[in-house]
Scaffold this motif. Structure first.
Motif, PDB file in Angstrom:
ATOM      1  N   UNK A 112      24.151  -2.368   3.312  1.00  0.00           N
ATOM      2  CA  UNK A 112      23.815  -3.771   3.057  1.00  0.00           C
ATOM      3  C   UNK A 112      22.483  -3.923   2.322  1.00  0.00           C
ATOM      4  N   UNK A 113      21.741  -2.822   2.163  1.00  0.00           N
ATOM      5  CA  UNK A 113      20.455  -2.860   1.475  1.00  0.00           C
ATOM      6  C   UNK A 113      20.620  -2.463   0.010  1.00  0.00           C
ATOM      7  N   UNK A 114      19.739  -2.968  -0.843  1.00  0.00           N
ATOM      8  CA  UNK A 114      19.849  -2.761  -2.282  1.00  0.00           C
ATOM      9  C   UNK A 114      19.458  -1.336  -2.679  1.00  0.00           C
ATOM     10  N   UNK A 115      19.882  -0.948  -3.896  1.00  0.00           N
ATOM     11  CA  UNK A 115      19.524   0.367  -4.442  1.00  0.00           C
ATOM     12  C   UNK A 115      18.022   0.594  -4.410  1.00  0.00           C
ATOM     13  N   UNK A 116      17.269  -0.422  -4.799  1.00  0.00           N
ATOM     14  CA  UNK A 116      15.810  -0.290  -4.868  1.00  0.00           C
ATOM     15  C   UNK A 116      15.216   0.036  -3.508  1.00  0.00           C
ATOM     16  N   UNK A 117      15.773  -0.551  -2.446  1.00  0.00           N
ATOM     17  CA  UNK A 117      15.287  -0.269  -1.096  1.00  0.00           C
ATOM     18  C   UNK A 117      15.560   1.189  -0.741  1.00  0.00           C
ATOM     19  N   UNK A 118      16.749   1.664  -1.071  1.00  0.00           N
ATOM     20  CA  UNK A 118      17.074   3.076  -0.814  1.00  0.00           C
ATOM     21  C   UNK A 118      16.083   3.987  -1.536  1.00  0.00           C
ATOM     22  N   UNK A 119      15.847   3.706  -2.813  1.00  0.00           N
ATOM     23  CA  UNK A 119      14.967   4.562  -3.613  1.00  0.00           C
ATOM     24  C   UNK A 119      13.537   4.549  -3.077  1.00  0.00           C
ATOM     25  N   UNK A 120      13.034   3.359  -2.744  1.00  0.00           N
ATOM     26  CA  UNK A 120      11.685   3.261  -2.198  1.00  0.00           C
ATOM     27  C   UNK A 120      11.575   3.960  -0.844  1.00  0.00           C
ATOM     28  N   UNK A 121      12.632   3.863  -0.057  1.00  0.00           N
ATOM     29  CA  UNK A 121      12.627   4.489   1.269  1.00  0.00           C
ATOM     30  C   UNK A 121      12.633   6.010   1.156  1.00  0.00           C
ATOM     31  N   UNK A 122      13.371   6.538   0.205  1.00  0.00           N
ATOM     32  CA  UNK A 122      13.371   7.987  -0.033  1.00  0.00           C
ATOM     33  C   UNK A 122      11.971   8.438  -0.446  1.00  0.00           C
ATOM     34  N   UNK A 123      11.354   7.674  -1.332  1.00  0.00           N
ATOM     35  CA  UNK A 123       9.996   7.988  -1.788  1.00  0.00           C
ATOM     36  C   UNK A 123       9.028   8.019  -0.597  1.00  0.00           C
ATOM     37  N   UNK A 124       9.125   7.018   0.263  1.00  0.00           N
ATOM     38  CA  UNK A 124       8.229   6.938   1.421  1.00  0.00           C
ATOM     39  C   UNK A 124       8.434   8.109   2.372  1.00  0.00           C
ATOM     40  N   UNK A 125       9.703   8.444   2.637  1.00  0.00           N
ATOM     41  CA  UNK A 125       9.927   9.533   3.579  1.00  0.00           C
ATOM     42  C   UNK A 125       9.484  10.866   2.995  1.00  0.00           C
ATOM     43  N   UNK A 126       9.716  11.066   1.716  1.00  0.00           N
ATOM     44  CA  UNK A 126       9.291  12.322   1.101  1.00  0.00           C
ATOM     45  C   UNK A 126       7.784  12.513   1.216  1.00  0.00           C
ATOM     46  N   UNK A 127       7.038  11.420   1.110  1.00  0.00           N
ATOM     47  CA  UNK A 127       5.590  11.516   1.298  1.00  0.00           C
ATOM     48  C   UNK A 127       5.254  11.859   2.753  1.00  0.00           C
ATOM     49  N   UNK A 128       6.013  11.293   3.691  1.00  0.00           N
ATOM     50  CA  UNK A 128       5.788  11.588   5.108  1.00  0.00           C
ATOM     51  C   UNK A 128       6.073  13.057   5.434  1.00  0.00           C
ATOM     52  N   UNK A 129       7.189  13.565   4.926  1.00  0.00           N
ATOM     53  CA  UNK A 129       7.562  14.944   5.269  1.00  0.00           C
ATOM     54  C   UNK A 129       6.648  15.946   4.578  1.00  0.00           C
TER      55      UNK A 129
END
Length: 209
Positions: free
Chosen positions: A135-152
């Motif tokens: 239900x979330x937009x492509x942009x949200x997915x992409x930003x979320x991947x970016x955020x998690x990659x920084x966390x890991x």
């Protein structure tokens, strides 16, 4: 044989040309990429616990070995590759089968993608599965991947004083599998152990009745 840095699980019936297309952008002569062709058969498990039809596993050896010693320029390539495959997966339709013909057994409150999942090992061996809400937009997915990659990545460079460790330390059953969900309001990652995940789904189902 050395352990792979990245494992890609993909359905057994995928044609070789499609697999080559998926893997070509991530290839590096020093990167150990393993492709598993997984039989398309029913799995007896909770929907959100089953890996996606296309599942990407980033092993400890990527951050602890390949990235730190050989492939620092590869990190941005990896992030782009993950984002592209996540968005492509949205076109894949996955049908959920149940043990009986009763459609009531399907959890209709589960809006997480069954086509794609992303898996990581933390530096201290925790298994994290990231789920992506359709239900979330492509942009949200992409930003979320970016955020998690920084966390890991910080987890591997600053453990145990990193942000991800502080988030996971609050989980009572944090030694088992951990699930990451994008909060639809804040667009931030929230993490659940299996018990908290089950409670979350129960509360969502109650609201939907």
């Amino acid at each position: 044989m050395d352990k792979p840095h990245i494992i890609l699980n993909i359905p057994e019936g995928f044609p070789e040309i499609a697999i080559e297309k998926i893997t070509e952008d991530i290839t590096d002569e020093k990167l150990l990429l393993k492709v598993n062709k997984v039989p398309t058969q029913p799995l007896a498990s909770i929907e959100w616990a089953i890996p996606g039809l296309i599942a990407i596993f980033i092993a400890q050896s990527y951050f602890g070995g390949f990235l730190s010693e050989l492939g620092k320029d590869h990190y941005d390539v990896l992030k782009k590759w993950i984002k592209e495959n996540a968005i492509r997966s949205r076109t894949i339709k996955v049908k959920t089968l149940t043990a009986s013909r009763s459609v009531e057994k399907i959890d209709k409150s589960n809006t997480q993608s069954k086509a794609f999942s992303l898996h990581f090992n933390t530096v201290d061996g925790k298994n994290i599965k990231l789920l992506f809400d359709l239900t979330l937009e492509d942009e949200v997915w992409e930003n979320s991947i970016e955020k998690f990659m920084d966390l890991i990545r910080e987890n591997y460079t600053n453990f145990p004083n990193d942000i991800l460790s502080s988030k996971l330390n609050d989980l009572e059953n944090g030694k088992s599998n951990i699930y990451g969900i994008i909060n639809p309001d804040t667009k931030e990652w929230e993490f659940f152990d299996i018990i908290k995940m089950a409670r979350r789904q129960y509360e969502i189902r109650k609201k939907d009745r």
